[in-house]
Enzyme design. Structure first.
Site, PDB file in Angstrom:
ATOM      1  N   HIS A 212      75.428  14.705  -4.991  1.00  0.00           N
ATOM      2  CA  HIS A 212      74.338  15.429  -4.330  1.00  0.00           C
ATOM      3  C   HIS A 212      74.204  14.864  -2.918  1.00  0.00           C
ATOM      4  O   HIS A 212      74.516  13.708  -2.661  1.00  0.00           O
ATOM      5  CB  HIS A 212      73.057  15.208  -5.138  1.00  0.00           C
ATOM      6  CG  HIS A 212      71.877  16.021  -4.699  1.00  0.00           C
ATOM      7  ND1 HIS A 212      71.119  15.703  -3.588  1.00  0.00           N
ATOM      8  CD2 HIS A 212      71.298  17.125  -5.245  1.00  0.00           C
ATOM      9  CE1 HIS A 212      70.122  16.573  -3.477  1.00  0.00           C
ATOM     10  NE2 HIS A 212      70.210  17.453  -4.448  1.00  0.00           N
ATOM     11  N   ASP A 289      73.284   7.365  -9.745  1.00  0.00           N
ATOM     12  CA  ASP A 289      72.289   8.420  -9.544  1.00  0.00           C
ATOM     13  C   ASP A 289      72.115   9.147 -10.873  1.00  0.00           C
ATOM     14  O   ASP A 289      72.954   9.949 -11.277  1.00  0.00           O
ATOM     15  CB  ASP A 289      72.762   9.380  -8.450  1.00  0.00           C
ATOM     16  CG  ASP A 289      71.827  10.572  -8.242  1.00  0.00           C
ATOM     17  OD1 ASP A 289      70.781  10.628  -8.919  1.00  0.00           O
ATOM     18  OD2 ASP A 289      72.150  11.440  -7.418  1.00  0.00           O
ATOM     19  N   GLN A 292      70.297  13.753 -12.818  1.00  0.00           N
ATOM     20  CA  GLN A 292      70.677  14.858 -13.684  1.00  0.00           C
ATOM     21  C   GLN A 292      71.059  14.418 -15.099  1.00  0.00           C
ATOM     22  O   GLN A 292      71.265  15.263 -15.963  1.00  0.00           O
ATOM     23  CB  GLN A 292      71.848  15.631 -13.061  1.00  0.00           C
ATOM     24  CG  GLN A 292      71.495  16.366 -11.787  1.00  0.00           C
ATOM     25  CD  GLN A 292      70.469  17.460 -12.000  1.00  0.00           C
ATOM     26  OE1 GLN A 292      70.407  18.097 -13.044  1.00  0.00           O
ATOM     27  NE2 GLN A 292      69.639  17.693 -10.989  1.00  0.00           N
ATOM     28  N   LYS A 315      62.494  15.616 -13.043  1.00  0.00           N
ATOM     29  CA  LYS A 315      63.696  16.083 -13.723  1.00  0.00           C
ATOM     30  C   LYS A 315      63.645  15.816 -15.227  1.00  0.00           C
ATOM     31  O   LYS A 315      64.520  16.264 -15.961  1.00  0.00           O
ATOM     32  CB  LYS A 315      64.944  15.408 -13.127  1.00  0.00           C
ATOM     33  CG  LYS A 315      65.195  15.741 -11.649  1.00  0.00           C
ATOM     34  CD  LYS A 315      65.561  17.201 -11.457  1.00  0.00           C
ATOM     35  CE  LYS A 315      65.725  17.565  -9.996  1.00  0.00           C
ATOM     36  NZ  LYS A 315      66.915  17.003  -9.378  1.00  0.00           N
ATOM     37  N   CYS A 453      72.605  21.655  -2.625  1.00  0.00           N
ATOM     38  CA  CYS A 453      72.652  20.349  -1.947  1.00  0.00           C
ATOM     39  C   CYS A 453      73.848  19.535  -2.435  1.00  0.00           C
ATOM     40  O   CYS A 453      73.748  18.313  -2.639  1.00  0.00           O
ATOM     41  CB  CYS A 453      71.353  19.573  -2.151  1.00  0.00           C
ATOM     42  SG  CYS A 453      69.937  20.311  -1.324  1.00  0.00           S
TER      43      CYS A 453
END
Length: 492
Positions: A212, A289, A292, A315, A453
């Protein structure tokens, strides 16, 4: 009633490395020891000259009536109305789960809302909404140092959420949990507070093409300031990281690696435990990260051995404006403060300032207290259902959706890695992504259309954007059927 079952063994959370494997990793779509050896031989043939490549076992879960084993996979017959029917996620009936989310009964353009934009943000259960309201009604105060009852209540609620977060992701303790506004701020914190002071001209930072923009731009900014260079690992034609190429990026100049756990654009699950091990083999620390991955699978940062791990509350069915940075204790201790102000100081004079230890060292000013409390409620909610159960149900729904979309004339799925989570990115011949998004909106279906993004990974496949339905555990096979039928109508 039906329950989600699998042809392989159920999860064993005590034995899961980083939330991936269990006593039988194939129970939710991951390779076991034999398959990992086969993968290693394919990625690193120079180390396995005598080992033939093997096929990795496919995940084949089933939905079966609770009173008998086996059964068929999710089928259109199960999709009456919204398709919740008698399905369950673990022991929790899907209809009951959906009833917990008030917005799922909203109507859009006269049609029931079908929320398939979960990679952008998830909806909030009533339990989270009520907990935030309760905080403002009965607990609202600034935290720490207050010599009154409401300060004690607010501090207790705030720090309880820190404790819950640490337990949820398998951190050693609450002192490893820093509250920030979201994953983007978390990545900027890691880049500026820990990595930037290490960098000299010619040093290198390793990323992947899956990232991202939030895991690209902060590194570009610190690289511009320090003269460092950025190198990105490639993916194969299915969208899976090529581990051998990733490993070749590391050298004596590598100072840090920051890698996504799950691609927001194409859904690829990166083998972050293996990638972290490779980095550590070169003496390089890593940041994962997890924006997600956090809502789709169990996460254990201790087993992953990540030095940092970031995610956003919104999220994982929590509020906006709250996120988490997990850091190993020695990494947090060596990182410098990023922002200055109240709460993060131990003593201040005009000559010098002494700082608090982590995590307070990184929490300058008044934080988003109510949102942190709401995040704790969201983690309570998904923990009650069980992340293993959520992962198993979503994997089945993803496979059902993949089969359906493959049958739409002119539709091309973008990102077909064997290990995916929650994303069904596609393009449709003869129709722009925006046109498809607007058409689905008229049917009440919310999807994302654009570059998400994540332009580098989409350009790797020759696209400037895609249409991206993305899943959560409150979605149903009936909603997938509606998506597929709407696309078939548009494709005619």
């Amino acid at each position: 009633m039906t329950t989600i079952t699998s042809e392989a063994a159920a999860f064993n959370s005590e034995n899961m490395p980083g939330g991936w494997g269990g006593s039988d990793p194939a129970s939710y779509g991951l390779p076991g020891e034999r398959e990992l050896a086969a993968i290693a031989s394919s990625y690193f043939p120079e180390f396995y000259p005598d080992r033939a490549k093997e096929l990795v076992r496919a995940y084949r879960p089933v939905v079966a009536p609770a009173d008998r084993p086996g059964g068929a996979g999710i089928a259109p017959a199960a999709a009456a109305q919204n398709g919740a029917g008698a399905l369950s996620v673990g022991e929790e009936p899907l209809e009951k789960i959906r009833a917990d989310f008030p917005i799922l009964s909203e109507r859009v353009n006269g049609k029931p809302l079908v929320w398939l934009d979960n990679a952008a943000t998830t909806q909030k259960p009533r339990q989270v909404i009520d907990r935030i309201s309760y905080y403002y009604a009965l607990e609202n105060s600034n935290v720490h140092r207050g010599a009154h009852e409401l300060a004690a209540r607010s501090t207790d609620a705030y720090e309880a959420s820190r404790d819950k977060t640490a337990r949820f992701i398998g951190a050693p303790g609450p002192e490893n949990i820093v509250f920030v506004r979201g994953a983007t701020e978390g990545l900027n914190l890691v880049a500026n507070a820990y990595v930037k002071p290490l960098l000299r001209p010619g040093d290198e930072i390793v990323l992947t093409i899956l990232e991202h923009h939030a895991n690209i731009v902060p590194w570009q900014l610190v690289a511009e300031e320090t003269g460092a260079l950025i190198r990105a690992a490639p993916v194969d034609d299915d969208g899976q990281i090529i581990l051998s190429e990733y490993a070749r990026l590391f050298n004596v100049n590598t100072r840090f690696a920051s890698i996504t756990h799950v691609s927001n654009a194409i859904g690829t699950i990166a083998p972050v435990r293996e990638m972290t091990a490779i980095a550590h083999g070169f003496g390089v620390r890593t940041c994962v990260d997890g924006a997600q991955s956090i809502s789709h699978m169990p996460v254990d940062v201790s087993s992953l051995d990540a030095d940092f791990f970031v995610f956003s509350g919104h999220k994982i069915f929590g509020p906006n404006g709250i996120g988490v940075v997990y850091g190993k204790s020695d990494a947090l201790d060596s990182a410098r403060p990023w922002q200055g102000g109240g709460n993060m100081i131990a003593d201040v004079t005009f000559e010098r300032t002494a700082y608090q230890r982590a995590p307070q060292k990184f929490e300058a000013g008044t934080g988003s207290i109510a949102d942190a409390v709401g995040l704790g409620a969201a983690l309570d909610y998904v923990s009650r259902i069980g992340m293993e159960n959520i992962a198993r149900y979503e994997r089945e729904l993803l496979e059902y959706g993949t089969r359906g979309l493959k049958g739409v004339p002119g539709l091309t799925l973008v990102g077909t890695a064997a290990q995916k989570a929650g994303v069904l990115s596609f393009v449709l011949d003869g129709h722009s992504n925006e046109e498809v998004g607007h058409y689905l909106n008229r049917a009440g279906i919310a999807v994302r259309a654009g570059h998400h993004c994540a332009q580098p990974i989409l350009r790797r496949f020759g696209y400037e954007g895609t249409v991206r339905p993305s899943l959560a555990f409150y979605n149903t096979p009936g909603e997938i059927d509606l998506l597929v039928s709407s696309l078939r109508e548009l494709a005619r």
